[in-house]
Design a protein around this motif. Structure first.
Motif, mmCIF file in Angstrom:
data_model
loop_
_atom_site.group_PDB
_atom_site.id
_atom_site.type_symbol
_atom_site.label_atom_id
_atom_site.label_comp_id
_atom_site.label_asym_id
_atom_site.label_seq_id
_atom_site.Cartn_x
_atom_site.Cartn_y
_atom_site.Cartn_z
ATOM 1 N N GLU A 186 0.831 -1.209 0.000
ATOM 2 C CA GLU A 186 0.000 0.000 0.000
ATOM 3 C C GLU A 186 0.866 1.261 0.000
ATOM 4 O OE1 GLU A 186 -3.843 1.852 2.324
ATOM 5 O OE2 GLU A 186 -2.763 0.190 3.217
ATOM 6 N N LEU A 204 4.396 2.599 -0.635
ATOM 7 C CA LEU A 204 5.676 2.237 -1.237
ATOM 8 C C LEU A 204 6.862 2.803 -0.447
ATOM 9 C CD1 LEU A 204 6.557 0.586 -3.753
ATOM 10 C CD2 LEU A 204 6.973 2.778 -4.848
ATOM 11 N N HIS A 250 11.187 3.524 -8.776
ATOM 12 C CA HIS A 250 10.298 4.434 -9.485
ATOM 13 C C HIS A 250 9.185 4.821 -8.526
ATOM 14 C CE1 HIS A 250 12.160 3.729 -13.434
ATOM 15 N NE2 HIS A 250 12.304 2.483 -13.018
ATOM 16 N N GLU A 251 8.303 5.720 -8.925
ATOM 17 C CA GLU A 251 7.235 6.189 -8.031
ATOM 18 C C GLU A 251 6.235 5.100 -7.651
ATOM 19 O OE1 GLU A 251 4.021 7.995 -11.187
ATOM 20 O OE2 GLU A 251 5.581 9.319 -10.425
ATOM 21 N N ASP A 252 6.198 3.998 -8.414
ATOM 22 C CA ASP A 252 5.228 2.938 -8.162
ATOM 23 C C ASP A 252 5.851 1.552 -8.020
ATOM 24 O OD1 ASP A 252 6.077 2.735 -10.773
ATOM 25 O OD2 ASP A 252 4.081 2.609 -11.648
ATOM 26 N N TYR A 253 7.192 1.490 -7.931
ATOM 27 C CA TYR A 253 7.882 0.198 -8.016
ATOM 28 C C TYR A 253 9.290 0.323 -7.451
ATOM 29 C CZ TYR A 253 10.126 -3.764 -10.454
ATOM 30 O OH TYR A 253 10.819 -4.909 -10.767
ATOM 31 N N SER A 276 5.459 -3.215 -5.512
ATOM 32 C CA SER A 276 4.782 -2.172 -6.281
ATOM 33 C C SER A 276 3.473 -1.831 -5.599
ATOM 34 C CB SER A 276 4.528 -2.636 -7.726
ATOM 35 O OG SER A 276 3.610 -3.710 -7.752
ATOM 36 N N ASN A 277 2.938 -0.670 -5.942
ATOM 37 C CA ASN A 277 1.654 -0.255 -5.378
ATOM 38 C C ASN A 277 0.588 -0.176 -6.465
ATOM 39 O OD1 ASN A 277 2.419 2.050 -6.701
ATOM 40 N ND2 ASN A 277 2.399 3.380 -4.908
ATOM 41 N N ARG A 278 0.655 -1.089 -7.435
ATOM 42 C CA ARG A 278 -0.246 -1.058 -8.577
ATOM 43 C C ARG A 278 -1.387 -2.067 -8.476
ATOM 44 N NH1 ARG A 278 2.131 1.930 -12.629
ATOM 45 N NH2 ARG A 278 0.862 0.950 -14.210
ATOM 46 N N CYS A 324 7.105 -4.104 -15.303
ATOM 47 C CA CYS A 324 8.057 -3.816 -14.222
ATOM 48 C C CYS A 324 9.343 -3.182 -14.731
ATOM 49 C CB CYS A 324 8.326 -5.079 -13.404
ATOM 50 S SG CYS A 324 6.851 -5.794 -12.673
ATOM 51 N N PHE A 355 6.505 1.347 -16.592
ATOM 52 C CA PHE A 355 6.170 0.108 -15.900
ATOM 53 C C PHE A 355 5.717 -0.958 -16.887
ATOM 54 C CE2 PHE A 355 3.625 -2.773 -13.311
ATOM 55 C CZ PHE A 355 4.426 -2.926 -12.196
ATOM 56 N N CYS A 372 0.199 -5.105 -12.939
ATOM 57 C CA CYS A 372 0.059 -3.893 -13.743
ATOM 58 C C CYS A 372 -1.293 -3.244 -13.615
ATOM 59 C CB CYS A 372 0.327 -4.200 -15.218
ATOM 60 S SG CYS A 372 2.000 -4.719 -15.506
#
Length: 150
Positions: A11, A13, A32-35, A50-52, A94, A123, A149
């Motif tokens: 939840e 990152l 990265h901002e999401d990973y 990741s938070n995806r 990723c 991503f 994803c």
């Protein structure tokens, strides 16, 4: 030499990057901002978060091959399970483009066997080689609910 792969959906990152950086004693190799990903040598593991995903926790497990020969050896082992396999060539996920084979274990956990070909700046992308129903190629097409994803 192959490398174990673990991908967790998280939840927060930043909080998890701090936590796992402390556990592993080093910052992420890729962030990265999401990973984020740690390519550790001891133990030899590709650990990613990741938070995806909508579902938190274990996203998938896998084995990363260093080259095409190792990937084909892994494919033979997957074939021996007599379980359906989903092949993906040049899949974008990723922040990497990879050749992959996906299988689901008896508990329903997705396993990814893959060889990364190159890094990519996003991503994923919609130009990934896939079946059209799973355009982002991060999970087998039959498991669309918790794809890495989103």
């Amino acid at each position: 030499m192959k490398r174990m792969h673990i991908h967790l959906a998280v939840e927060n990152l930043d909080q998890n990057i701090a936590f796992y950086s402390t556990i592993f004693g080093c910052p992420p190799t890729v962030q990265h901002e999401d990973y984020a990903k740690w390519m550790l040598d001891d133990p030899r593991v590709n650990f990613a978060i990741s938070n995806r995903s909508k579902q938190l926790g274990l996203d998938h497990l896998g084995i990363q091959a260093e080259n095409e020969q190792e990937l084909q050896s892994l494919k033979q082992q997957l074939d021996a399970t007599q379980t359906p396999i989903e092949a993906q060539e040049g899949a974008a996920c990723c922040y990497a483009r990879s050749d992959k084979y996906w299988i689901t274990d008896p508990q329903g956990i997705a396993w990814e066997s893959f060889h990364s070909l190159t890094e990519i700046p996003t991503f994923n992308d919609q130009k990934a080689a896939s079946d059209g129903e799973n355009p982002f190629a991060c999970r087998p097409s039959e498991d669309k609910q918790s794809s890495c994803c989103g």
